[in-house]
Enzyme design. Structure first.
Site, PDB file in Angstrom:
ATOM      1  N   ASP A  83       0.998  -1.199   0.071  1.00 51.81           N
ATOM      2  CA  ASP A  83       0.169   0.050   0.076  1.00 51.81           C
ATOM      3  C   ASP A  83       0.872   1.108   0.184  1.00 51.81           C
ATOM      4  OD1 ASP A  83      -2.634   1.438   2.152  1.00 51.81           O
ATOM      5  OD2 ASP A  83      -1.723   2.311   0.502  1.00 51.81           O
ATOM      6  N   ASP A  88      -5.887   5.412   4.327  1.00 47.26           N
ATOM      7  CA  ASP A  88      -4.396   5.846   4.751  1.00 47.26           C
ATOM      8  C   ASP A  88      -4.229   5.313   6.014  1.00 47.26           C
ATOM      9  OD1 ASP A  88      -4.965   7.555   2.428  1.00 47.26           O
ATOM     10  OD2 ASP A  88      -3.161   8.627   2.714  1.00 47.26           O
ATOM     11  N   HIS A 107      -4.917  11.782  13.707  1.00 48.94           N
ATOM     12  CA  HIS A 107      -6.021  11.444  12.780  1.00 48.94           C
ATOM     13  C   HIS A 107      -7.156  10.720  13.133  1.00 48.94           C
ATOM     14  CE1 HIS A 107      -3.440  13.911  10.189  1.00 48.94           C
ATOM     15  NE2 HIS A 107      -2.463  13.005  10.237  1.00 48.94           N
ATOM     16  N   ASP A 127       2.838  18.747  13.916  1.00 49.52           N
ATOM     17  CA  ASP A 127       2.909  17.858  12.912  1.00 49.52           C
ATOM     18  C   ASP A 127       2.729  18.516  11.593  1.00 49.52           C
ATOM     19  OD1 ASP A 127       2.530  14.554  12.733  1.00 49.52           O
ATOM     20  OD2 ASP A 127       1.561  15.644  11.271  1.00 49.52           O
ATOM     21  N   HIS A 134       0.692  17.533   9.368  1.00 49.79           N
ATOM     22  CA  HIS A 134      -0.701  17.169   9.069  1.00 49.79           C
ATOM     23  C   HIS A 134      -1.843  17.849   9.898  1.00 49.79           C
ATOM     24  CE1 HIS A 134       1.878  13.795   7.056  1.00 49.79           C
ATOM     25  NE2 HIS A 134       0.809  14.167   6.205  1.00 49.79           N
ATOM     26  N   ASP A 143       7.313  15.301  10.834  1.00 51.67           N
ATOM     27  CA  ASP A 143       7.014  15.123   9.460  1.00 51.67           C
ATOM     28  C   ASP A 143       7.005  16.894   8.895  1.00 51.67           C
ATOM     29  OD1 ASP A 143       3.751  14.005   9.805  1.00 51.67           O
ATOM     30  OD2 ASP A 143       4.775  15.679  10.576  1.00 51.67           O
ATOM     31  N   TYR A 179       8.902  11.017   8.920  1.00 51.21           N
ATOM     32  CA  TYR A 179       8.913   9.858   8.168  1.00 51.21           C
ATOM     33  C   TYR A 179      10.348   9.883   7.717  1.00 51.21           C
ATOM     34  CZ  TYR A 179       4.141   9.705   9.418  1.00 51.21           C
ATOM     35  OH  TYR A 179       2.992   9.562  10.050  1.00 51.21           O
TER      36      TYR A 179
HETATM   37  N1  LIG Z   1       1.790   9.820   0.380  1.00 52.81           N
HETATM   38  C1  LIG Z   1       1.467   9.024   1.469  1.00 52.81           C
HETATM   39  C2  LIG Z   1       0.048   9.556   1.853  1.00 52.81           C
HETATM   40  C3  LIG Z   1      -0.074   9.581   3.319  1.00 52.81           C
HETATM   41  N2  LIG Z   1      -1.193  10.182   3.807  1.00 52.81           N
HETATM   42  C4  LIG Z   1      -1.603  10.030   5.217  1.00 52.81           C
HETATM   43  C5  LIG Z   1      -0.512  10.575   6.114  1.00 52.81           C
HETATM   44  C6  LIG Z   1      -0.629  10.364   7.541  1.00 52.81           C
HETATM   45  C7  LIG Z   1       0.452  11.121   8.510  1.00 52.81           C
HETATM   46  C8  LIG Z   1       0.208  10.774   9.817  1.00 52.81           C
HETATM   47  S1  LIG Z   1       1.009  12.041  10.978  1.00 52.81           S
HETATM   48 ZN   LIG Z   2       1.862  13.880  10.130  1.00 58.97          ZN
END
Ligand SMILES: NCCCNCCCCCS
Ligand SMILES: [Zn+2]
Length: 667
Positions: free
Chosen positions: A20, A92, A135, A172, A174, A265, A305
């Protein structure tokens, strides 16, 4: 009190079991490299190691629904196909036979951290956990998250310890939509998040992640979203948001506890964030929060990451929690136009809820909200594709070594005044240098042979030299004539020391002009006296209607003026002068000392008049790195003072870029 570190390698024992592309970055190595870095740098040994525990179902049900919990409880017994089937209902995220166990440990780690801080076992701490949490929603997993660790920790702190106000800072990259949904109508939890947004093009592509989602009903004003509509944001963009949005509001909110959704991130090199802020910025973001809530700060790992910048950022955060001075915020640039647009939008959207933002500008003319793509109109989901990013590998310098001098705080006090605990009395080494003595005599000593004053002044300059050489971190000197001693240090610094000096003058009193012409010194003076003096960009008088006795006014000008100026100026030494009869109260004085120690690697030299004996203890406590006591909820700063800060910022922003709070006028 120490710093807790909570980690258990069991949380590395789950991973993606199928293909994935969206989830392949969430690997167990994220945790191992972070913990190994803390061990290798010796930081782990300096922390209080606290074991994880497994969350109870009651803990989980503080935020999540029974049906969601029932579903997740079945995953340990699922076949690979069932796991993939179960996963399909969410976005995700992936499941694994051991992820439920690890998710309970991640919650348990967060709650152990809250327990340790709330019971006073430690001052602050960090929990290194996976799966992340911000999330996940009441009945849904999302974005690698199964249960919302930090949201549960906030509810737990309120229920278990009667905490009235919790600040959640989510740095973060996101948007933690799960946290927003959980508290959007709850005025006891202030949720702050910045996040890559790109006008709703970036995951999770939610309309409600934009700056105009301010919270609902009673919670209106208690949800702050800062969208980044471009990538490559830098340290100055992040700091500007702290100075002009988060800190003023946080001080007005006055939390009893600070929880950090510490996702990294948002650091350079991360494939998700694609930002350019360097790992040392987290030393400053952490430091700027450490005088809130009496220092009760709990950082819980979320994302991150890039396996190089993640451990570096984790180490910067933990080293600051331990009290080590932050590295100098070197060569900060102006915030970019897009960041200023977002800054202006957020301040405008929250103007009606926070008195510190009362005079914020309107939405920018080029209102960025119109750029928000209408997903249904354009029909396409233009979220970033799953294909690999361009492999333009980012490189950045190793964060600078942060060596804490052997002596943290040295003091020069009159004989009758006891040396505070953990401080060292300092006296000038050996015989005074005759050259320096003659200069001191001719420049500063009116009545000829004042031996005492001479000794003190000589000790003062000798102390400044030791700080300049990083042999002593901070200093406190009681003197008879504060203005004279200030000039003495400024002159000495201008000639002998290799560094710029930021002089922060609290209270009325004449500051001679010649000390701030060449840029070697920046003087910021807070007083009650109107000063029409616009002599130079290096002398900035801040007039407060009620002078330095006005807590909200002084704090507002500290976060909105002094900190941006100080970070942009980036001095090698901070000279903090308390003028006689300044009226400043100890608690604000301690906040000021605490905040200023983010500059000049903590080299803060404090001057006070020798009769201020009662202030020696509180001053020394802050110079030693102890958190300042919480100020309690603040009433509004005087409108005149808020307006004065706005007009000063407007007048000075062409010289000082970090004072900007609005996007440059287009046209
Ligand atoms: N290109 C990968 C898409 C990932 N999308 C979800 C990211 C969740 C981050 C949690 S901190
Ligand atoms: Zn994040």
């Amino acid at each position: 009190m120490g710093t807790a570190l909570i980690y258990d390698e069991e949380m590395t024992k789950y991973k993606l079991l199928w293909v994935d592309p969206a989830c392949k970055i969430e690997v167990p190595e994220r945790l191992t490299v972070s913990h190994e870095a803390l061990v290798a740098t010796g930081l782990a040994d300096r922390c209080v190691s606290i074991p994880v525990r497994e969350a109870t179902e009651a803990d989980i049900l503080l935020v999540h629904s029974e049906e969601y919990l029932e579903g997740v409880k079945k995953t340990p017994y699922m076949t690979l196909e069932d796991l993939q089937e179960f996963t399909l209902q969410y976005g995700d995220v992936y499941f694994h036979p051991n992820i439920y166990h690890c998710a309970k440990l991640a919650i348990g780690a967060s709650l152990q951290l809250v327990d340790a801080v709330m019971t006073g076992k430690v001052r602050n701490g960090m929990a290194l956990v996976r799966p992340p949490g911000h999330h996940s929603m009441r009945s849904a997993a999302s974005g690698f998250c199964v249960f919302n660790n930090v949201a549960i920790a906030a509810q737990y702190a309120k229920r278990q310890y009667g905490v009235k106000r919790v600040l959640i800072v989510d740095w973060d990259i996101h948007h933690g939509q799960g946290v927003q949904y959980c508290f959007e109508d709850d005025p006891s939890v202030l949720y702050f998040s910045w996040h890559r947004y790109e006008h709703q093009k970036f995951w999770p592509q939610l309309r409600e992640s934009d700056f105009d989602s301010v919270g609902k009903e009673k919670g209106a004003g208690f949800n702050i979203n800062v969208p980044w509509n471009k990538v490559k944001m830098q340290n100055s963009d992040y700091l500007s948001i702290f100075f002009h949005v988060l800190l003023p509001v946080a001080y007005e909110f006055s939390p009893d506890l600070v929880l950090v959704c510490a996702g990294f991130d948002s650091a350079i090199g991360d494939p998700e964030g694609e930002m350019c802020a360097t790992p040392d910025i987290f030393a400053h973001l952490t430091h700027l929060l450490m005088n809130l809530a009496g220092g009760k700060v709990c950082a819980v790992l979320e994302g991150g990451y890039n396996l190089t910048s993640l451990p570096q950022s984790v180490c910067q955060t933990v080293q600051t929690l331990l009290g080590d001075p932050a590295p100098r915020p070197a060569n900060l640039e102006s915030p970019c136009k897009s960041a200023l647009e977002s800054l202006q939008c957020v301040r405008s959207a929250h103007r009606q809820y926070w008195s510190c933002l009362k005079h914020a500008a309107d939405l920018p003319t080029s209102d960025i909200s119109t750029k928000r793509i209408k997903l249904e109109e354009e029909g396409e989901k233009t979220g970033e594709g799953e294909e690999d990013k361009g492999t333009d590998e980012k490189v950045w310098a190793q964060p600078p070594k942060r060596v804490a001098p052997s002596i943290r705080t040295a003091v020069v006090l009159p004989d009758g005044v006891a040396c505070p605990d953990q401080c060292e009395r300092f006296s000038s080494p050996g015989d005074p240098d005759p050259l320096v003595v003659s200069k001191l005599r001719e420049n500063y000593l009116k009545d000829g042979d004042d031996g005492n004053a001479l000794t003190t002044l000589y000790s003062l300059t000798a102390l400044a030299d030791k700080m300049d050489r990083n042999e002593i971190c901070s200093g406190l000197v009681l003197v008879r004539d504060v203005s004279m001693a200030m000039m003495c240090v400024v002159q000495h610094a201008a000639t002998a020391l290799s560094n710029r000096v930021l002089v922060v003058c609290v209270g009325d009193g004449k500051v001679r002009s010649d000390c701030s012409e060449d840029g070697k010194t920046l003087v910021v003076q807070f007083s009650s006296k109107e000063s029409d003096d616009q002599r130079s960009k290096y002398y900035i008088p801040v007039c407060l209607q009620k002078g330095c006795s006005d807590v909200p006014g002084l704090l507002h000008s500290i976060s909105g003026l002094l900190l941006p100026l100080g970070y942009e100026y980036d001095p090698g030494l901070v000279l903090l002068v308390q003028m006689p009869d300044s009226g400043i109260c100890d608690s604000v004085w301690q906040q000021l000392i605490g905040l200023l120690q983010g500059l000049a690697r903590g080299h803060t030299l404090v001057l006070m008049r020798e009769d201020e004996r009662t202030r020696v203890g509180p001053t020394a406590s802050s110079l030693l790195g102890n958190a300042a006591p919480s100020l309690g909820q603040l009433h509004a700063p005087l409108p005149e003072d808020v307006k004065a800060v706005e007009s000063l910022r407007h007048r000075l922003k062409s010289d000082w870029k970090l004072l900007q709070t609005t996007a440059p006028e287009t046209g």
